[in-house]
Design a protein around this motif. Structure first.
Motif, PDB file in Angstrom:
ATOM      1  N   ASP A 249       0.932  -1.194   0.135  1.00  0.00           N
ATOM      2  CA  ASP A 249      -0.035  -0.149   0.021  1.00  0.00           C
ATOM      3  C   ASP A 249       0.951   1.300   0.003  1.00  0.00           C
ATOM      4  OD1 ASP A 249      -1.813   2.065   0.040  1.00  0.00           O
ATOM      5  OD2 ASP A 249      -2.641   1.468   2.236  1.00  0.00           O
ATOM      6  N   ALA A 251      -0.460   4.351  -0.778  1.00  0.00           N
ATOM      7  CA  ALA A 251      -1.355   5.634  -0.907  1.00  0.00           C
ATOM      8  C   ALA A 251      -1.056   6.284   0.139  1.00  0.00           C
ATOM      9  CB  ALA A 251      -2.816   5.157  -0.874  1.00  0.00           C
ATOM     10  N   ASN A 253      -1.865  10.508   1.518  1.00  0.00           N
ATOM     11  CA  ASN A 253      -2.852  11.741   1.992  1.00  0.00           C
ATOM     12  C   ASN A 253      -2.306  12.662   2.644  1.00  0.00           C
ATOM     13  OD1 ASN A 253      -5.257  13.267   1.667  1.00  0.00           O
ATOM     14  ND2 ASN A 253      -6.130  12.239   3.259  1.00  0.00           N
ATOM     15  N   ASP A 287      -1.581   8.313  -5.035  1.00  0.00           N
ATOM     16  CA  ASP A 287      -1.611   6.926  -4.862  1.00  0.00           C
ATOM     17  C   ASP A 287      -0.624   6.087  -5.749  1.00  0.00           C
ATOM     18  OD1 ASP A 287      -1.994   4.025  -4.454  1.00  0.00           O
ATOM     19  OD2 ASP A 287      -4.354   4.151  -4.941  1.00  0.00           O
ATOM     20  N   THR A 289       0.342   3.079  -5.386  1.00  0.00           N
ATOM     21  CA  THR A 289       0.303   1.576  -5.274  1.00  0.00           C
ATOM     22  C   THR A 289       0.681   0.816  -6.475  1.00  0.00           C
ATOM     23  OG1 THR A 289      -1.116   1.909  -3.182  1.00  0.00           O
ATOM     24  CG2 THR A 289      -1.050  -0.136  -4.307  1.00  0.00           C
TER      25      THR A 289
END
Length: 321
Positions: A249, A251, A253, A287, A289
């Motif tokens: 993962d 991602a 933010n 993101d 990923t």
């Protein structure tokens, strides 16, 4: 193994003359050595023997160049030889260093113990996280036309995209073929193989079942005993279980550049150098990923207007002028 036996086996190894028992003996001895102290147990004659064998192999591999390229190739050969000699003399040649020269397409193994997750980065940049009691069999360097591995147990795959070389995973009697995607494979002692696709699509099939495409957020369970395939849908809990304990993962933010760099370094096992520490003042929402190292760094470059340089395991960042 004394230095005379070492020289004899290594010379025959580079010529492809060893039988299976001799190969296992040589590689078993090399396996027993820790990377950073690999050749410290050898005397000067054995070190010289290993160096000469590798030089000989390098020389044999370089085809006779055309007249106009002879000087360039000769200098290149000397540079390679000098580099290996320097590594040998400092005592840091390891098993991988030798075998990458004399047998780049050799079969390699990665193992994992129950309760742990082991990460393996393959020669094409694909990442495999082994789970439970698992084993991955793969070549040290993939061939030019395909990328084939064998899995026993469970693993999460993040496959680098390469339309010219399909990536093929054999697990029990089931074959999974992809060009670039991410998916989880799990086999059990009852002869069942589960495949769950996180991104992209894969083609699965066996001698007993027809081929079928499995898309993002879809799963299948293949039974060897019944020669059947059942389609299922993974839950959010299942997906969390697949990626838990891995660096899959990516991602972010409003993440600080410092934390982003740390995750990238850990996932791809690289070192990122900042030529301007002001870069750390930035935050990122993106993101990344299921992206290769090159694509990940390109995304950062575009977001922050940076120049990126990737040299093997070293990555440099600097503001564009």
């Amino acid at each position: 193994m004394d230095h005379k036996e070492f020289k004899h086996l290594l010379d025959r190894y580079t010529q492809g003359l060893l039988n299976q028992q001799e190969i296992e003996r040589l590689e078993g001895w090399l396996d027993a050595m820790e990377d950073k102290t690999a050749f410290e147990s050898l005397d000067k004659e054995a070190l010289s023997a290993s160096r000469e064998a590798m030089f000989s192999q390098l020389t044999r591999r370089i085809q006779e160049p055309p007249e106009t390229a002879r000087i360039v190739s000769y200098k290149r050969t000397l540079a390679i030889a000098a580099g290996i000699a320097a590594i040998v003399l400092t005592g840091y040649i390891c098993r991988k260093s030798i075998l990458d020269v004399v047998a780049p397409h050799r079969t390699t193994y990665a193992y994992n113990s129950k309760g742990y997750i082991t990460k393996q980065i393959l020669s094409d940049g694909s990442i495999v996280w082994l789970k439970g009691n698992s084993k991955l069999i793969f070549p040290a360097k993939f061939q030019d036309n395909e990328r084939t591995v064998t899995l026993e147990g469970e693993a999460l795959f993040e496959v680098s995209k390469d339309v010219k070389r399909p990536f093929i995973v054999s697990c029990r009697s089931l074959t999974t073929q992809v060009l670039g995607t991410s998916f989880n494979i799990r086999s059990n002692e009852q002869g069942e193989v589960s495949i769950s696709v996180l991104t992209g699509a894969v083609v699965v099939g066996s001698d007993a079942t027809r081929k079928q495409v499995v898309h993002t957020n879809e799963s299948i369970v293949y039974s060897e005993k019944k020669a059947s395939v059942v389609n299922v849908h993974p839950s959010r809990k299942d997906i969390h279980e697949f990626i838990n304990g891995t660096e899959y993962d990516m991602a972010f933010n409003d993440a600080s550049m410092h934390s982003v760099i740390q995750k990238i370094e850990k996932k791809f096992e690289v070192k990122i150098n900042l030529e301007d520490t002001a870069i750390l003042n930035n935050v990122i929402t993106a993101d990344m990923t299921d992206q290769s190292l090159a694509h990940t760094m390109e995304m950062i470059s575009q977001a922050l207007n940076l120049d990126i340089r990737i040299n093997d395991k070293m990555v440099s960042l600097r503001a564009k002028k």
